[in-house]
Structures are given as C-alpha cells and as structure tokens.
Design a protein around this motif. Sequence first.
Motif, short mmCIF file in Angstrom:
data_model
loop_
_atom_site.label_atom_id
_atom_site.label_comp_id
_atom_site.label_asym_id
_atom_site.label_seq_id
_atom_site.Cartn_x
_atom_site.Cartn_y
_atom_site.Cartn_z
N VAL A 25 0.83 -1.21 0.00
CA VAL A 25 0.00 0.00 0.00
C VAL A 25 0.86 1.25 0.00
O VAL A 25 0.71 2.15 -0.84
N TYR A 26 1.80 1.33 0.93
CA TYR A 26 2.58 2.57 1.06
C TYR A 26 3.65 2.71 -0.02
O TYR A 26 4.05 3.84 -0.34
N SER A 27 4.09 1.60 -0.57
CA SER A 27 5.01 1.69 -1.72
C SER A 27 4.29 2.29 -2.91
O SER A 27 4.83 3.14 -3.64
N GLU A 28 3.04 1.85 -3.13
CA GLU A 28 2.25 2.39 -4.24
C GLU A 28 1.92 3.86 -4.02
O GLU A 28 2.01 4.67 -4.95
N LEU A 29 1.56 4.21 -2.80
CA LEU A 29 1.24 5.61 -2.51
C LEU A 29 2.46 6.51 -2.66
O LEU A 29 2.36 7.62 -3.19
N LYS A 30 3.59 6.02 -2.19
CA LYS A 30 4.82 6.82 -2.30
C LYS A 30 5.21 7.03 -3.76
O LYS A 30 5.70 8.09 -4.14
N GLU A 31 4.97 6.01 -4.57
CA GLU A 31 5.29 6.12 -5.99
C GLU A 31 4.36 7.10 -6.70
O GLU A 31 4.80 7.90 -7.54
N LYS A 32 3.07 7.08 -6.34
CA LYS A 32 2.08 7.94 -6.98
C LYS A 32 2.14 9.37 -6.44
O LYS A 32 1.97 10.34 -7.19
N ASN A 33 2.32 9.50 -5.12
CA ASN A 33 2.29 10.83 -4.50
C ASN A 33 3.17 10.84 -3.25
O ASN A 33 2.72 10.46 -2.17
N PRO A 34 4.42 11.28 -3.38
CA PRO A 34 5.33 11.28 -2.22
C PRO A 34 4.85 12.16 -1.07
O PRO A 34 5.31 11.99 0.07
N ASP A 35 3.95 13.10 -1.35
CA ASP A 35 3.46 14.01 -0.31
C ASP A 35 2.18 13.52 0.35
O ASP A 35 1.53 14.26 1.09
N PHE A 36 1.78 12.27 0.06
CA PHE A 36 0.56 11.74 0.65
C PHE A 36 0.66 11.77 2.17
O PHE A 36 1.74 11.58 2.75
N ALA A 37 -0.48 12.03 2.84
CA ALA A 37 -0.50 12.15 4.30
C ALA A 37 0.14 10.94 4.96
O ALA A 37 -0.22 9.79 4.67
N GLY A 38 1.10 11.19 5.83
CA GLY A 38 1.77 10.11 6.54
C GLY A 38 3.13 9.78 5.99
O GLY A 38 3.97 9.21 6.68
N LEU A 39 3.36 10.11 4.72
CA LEU A 39 4.64 9.78 4.09
C LEU A 39 5.66 10.89 4.27
O LEU A 39 6.86 10.65 4.25
N GLY A 40 5.19 12.12 4.42
CA GLY A 40 6.10 13.25 4.59
C GLY A 40 6.26 13.60 6.06
O GLY A 40 5.70 12.96 6.94
N PRO A 41 7.04 14.63 6.35
CA PRO A 41 7.22 15.06 7.74
C PRO A 41 5.94 15.65 8.32
O PRO A 41 5.11 16.19 7.59
N VAL A 42 5.78 15.52 9.63
CA VAL A 42 4.60 16.04 10.32
C VAL A 42 4.71 17.56 10.44
O VAL A 42 5.74 18.09 10.84
N ASP A 43 3.63 18.24 10.04
CA ASP A 43 3.59 19.69 10.13
C ASP A 43 3.12 20.10 11.53
O ASP A 43 1.97 19.87 11.89
N PRO A 44 3.99 20.69 12.34
CA PRO A 44 3.59 21.05 13.73
C PRO A 44 2.56 22.16 13.79
O PRO A 44 1.95 22.38 14.83
N MET A 45 2.33 22.85 12.66
CA MET A 45 1.38 23.96 12.65
C MET A 45 -0.04 23.51 12.31
O MET A 45 -0.97 24.30 12.36
#
Length: 359
Positions: A25-45
Amino acid sequence: MEAYMGLIYKTEYPDMKIEEIHHKVYSELKEKNPDFAGLGPVDPMVEEVAKGESTYYKILSENPKAYEEELPLFAVKPFYNFMNWLFFKLGLDASAATFLISVISYALILILIFCFLLKILKNHTLALIITVLISLFKPLLESSRHASPDSLSCLLLLASFYTLLIKRIFFSATIFAVLCILTRPEYFIFYSFLYILMYFYSDRFQIGKKTLFLSYGYLFASFFLIQFFNQVSWSVLFMNQFTKVQIYPISQPDQFYFSDYFQFIKRNIMLEFNSSYFPLLLIFIVIILAHNFSLRNRKNQIQCLFFVIIYASVFLRFLIFPSLVNRMMIGFYLLIILSMVYIQNSKVDMFKNSLEHGK
C-alpha cells in the motif's frame, strides 16, 4: 485511502500477512504521490480536531500493526469496498480503483440529474443548464476528488428516488436503497424516517403496506448485517475522530467519557450547521412551500414532512457523528435541490403516481 487499498489486498490475498499488505500500500502511494498524508514530515502547525491527529497517519505509515487496526474502521462500507475490489480485478492499481469509482459516480450523478430534470421541466436546454450549474456545485466536485464512498452513496440515493418517483419501480428503488446503506450505513436513519412517511401516506404513494414492510425488512437486514460484523464500537469511532486518536482502537481502546462527547457537541453544533449549506437551503424551502400553503392540504403535508425528514436525519446523524463535511452531505443537498425544482415546476403533486396524473 490507504485503508481502502488495504482492504482490497486483504480481500484479493486473504493469506497475505499485514506487513506485506502495508508495504504494498505505502510503496504504491509513495510512488504515486510522495506528499501523501503520513509519508512526509509532520507539520507542527496543523490544527488538530482530535488529540494526536497530526502524527496519526505518520504512525500508520511506519507501523503495520497500527495500520491493521485501522482497517476495521473502513470495513463497514461493504458495497463500496466490493466496487473497489471489482475495479482492482479489472486490472487497475488499488489506488486508481478507489479514485475511479468517485469519478464514474460523479458522471453518472450528472446523467441521472439531467434525466430527472428532463422529466420535470420537459425542456432540454433548461435541464442542461441546471445540470451544468449543479456539476459546479463545490461539495459535488469535492466528493469526486476524494477516494471515499461519498459520490457512490449519493448516486445510489438519487437512483432510489428516481426509480421510485419517476419510473415507479418500487423493487428497483429498494435495491438501490439497500446498496446505498451498504455504502454508507448512516443513510439507514433517513430511509427509516422516509418509510414511516410512506406508511402513513401509503394511499398517495400507491404502495401497499405489506410491500412497504417487506421492503423495509431488506433495508433493516442490510444495516443489521453491517452492525453484526462491525468490530468497532461507536464510542471508539467518536473518540478517534473528535477526542483522542487511538493507535490500537480494537485491541487497546481508551475509556470513553460522555462529558467529552457533550462538550464537543455543544462546542461545535452551531459552527458545523452554519458552515454547511443547510441554513441557506432552508430559506429557499420556506419560500417555495409558502406559496398557497395549507396544512389541511395533504400534498403540502407530505412535502413539508419530506424536508423535515431530511433535516431530522441530518441532525440525528450529527448527534452520532458530529461532523457535517459538505462532501458527505452531498446526497441530502441534491435531494433538497431536486425536490424544490420538482415542486416549483411540476404541474402535479411530487408524490403522484406519474407525471400524467393530475394535469
């Protein structure tokens, strides 16, 4: 989206371990959209509605066990999950399958609306103009862009009304209603109120009471079936969305406090309703129904009660799940809009046997 994809793989490969499903699941999501929720850094704001919301998806992307316990929260929409799996079997990626259903549903909703308006207005140009305007309605566009059951449930809701009021095929209307509940179980509230209305005005609908009871039995059975296999209690679902996100909602649920529930309801009820389209639509309902209105007129009674049912269903749903996200309300919005068009332009009662009667 990641949960619906996981349910696809879990259905297609029942013996696959959760670690492998999680990786796919997460390999496919990372390939399609690297900025998908959970794959990038957490925004503290990011402002959190429920405590821990900003880090929740990050944890899911890194923890297969936590991800596994998220899946039952989304397994309560069996028809939507079945359609996802069906499109996956046709050769689409899991991510593409979940999105394509929303896009196709959006197109079919517009076709259904156009057919509905043609029957009422009997004017191709006007029907097309109104359909185009509705196609630009922001909640409808939002639902078509999300991998969620919103568009599909709206399509099934409208299809049940189209086959009931226009085609007068009650069996087909029942089937669409059952599928609608299997797509979004909360529509059971609305259909329950609607069947009560049809029972007391069965002569106007020209539907036998035995037929109504049998039809409602199918709806109740579909809703009961979902609840029977449901692994997640309402309290856990509420907390996960509005109080404190639980990483292990099945195996380690937190304690639920009614005081937290009442505080959230009291704090958000006015905000949620005022940010929705319901107050604005209510103004137009009052304006349209006020013309030649009489409580002694059974046609007026049914029309008023129909809108009361919609608002009562929305309010009761809010008490259970206190959020009125516009894309989730699109089915109710379109019912109200199309009903007002029907009442304003049809020469006959909205609930007559056919458009030919009463002219």
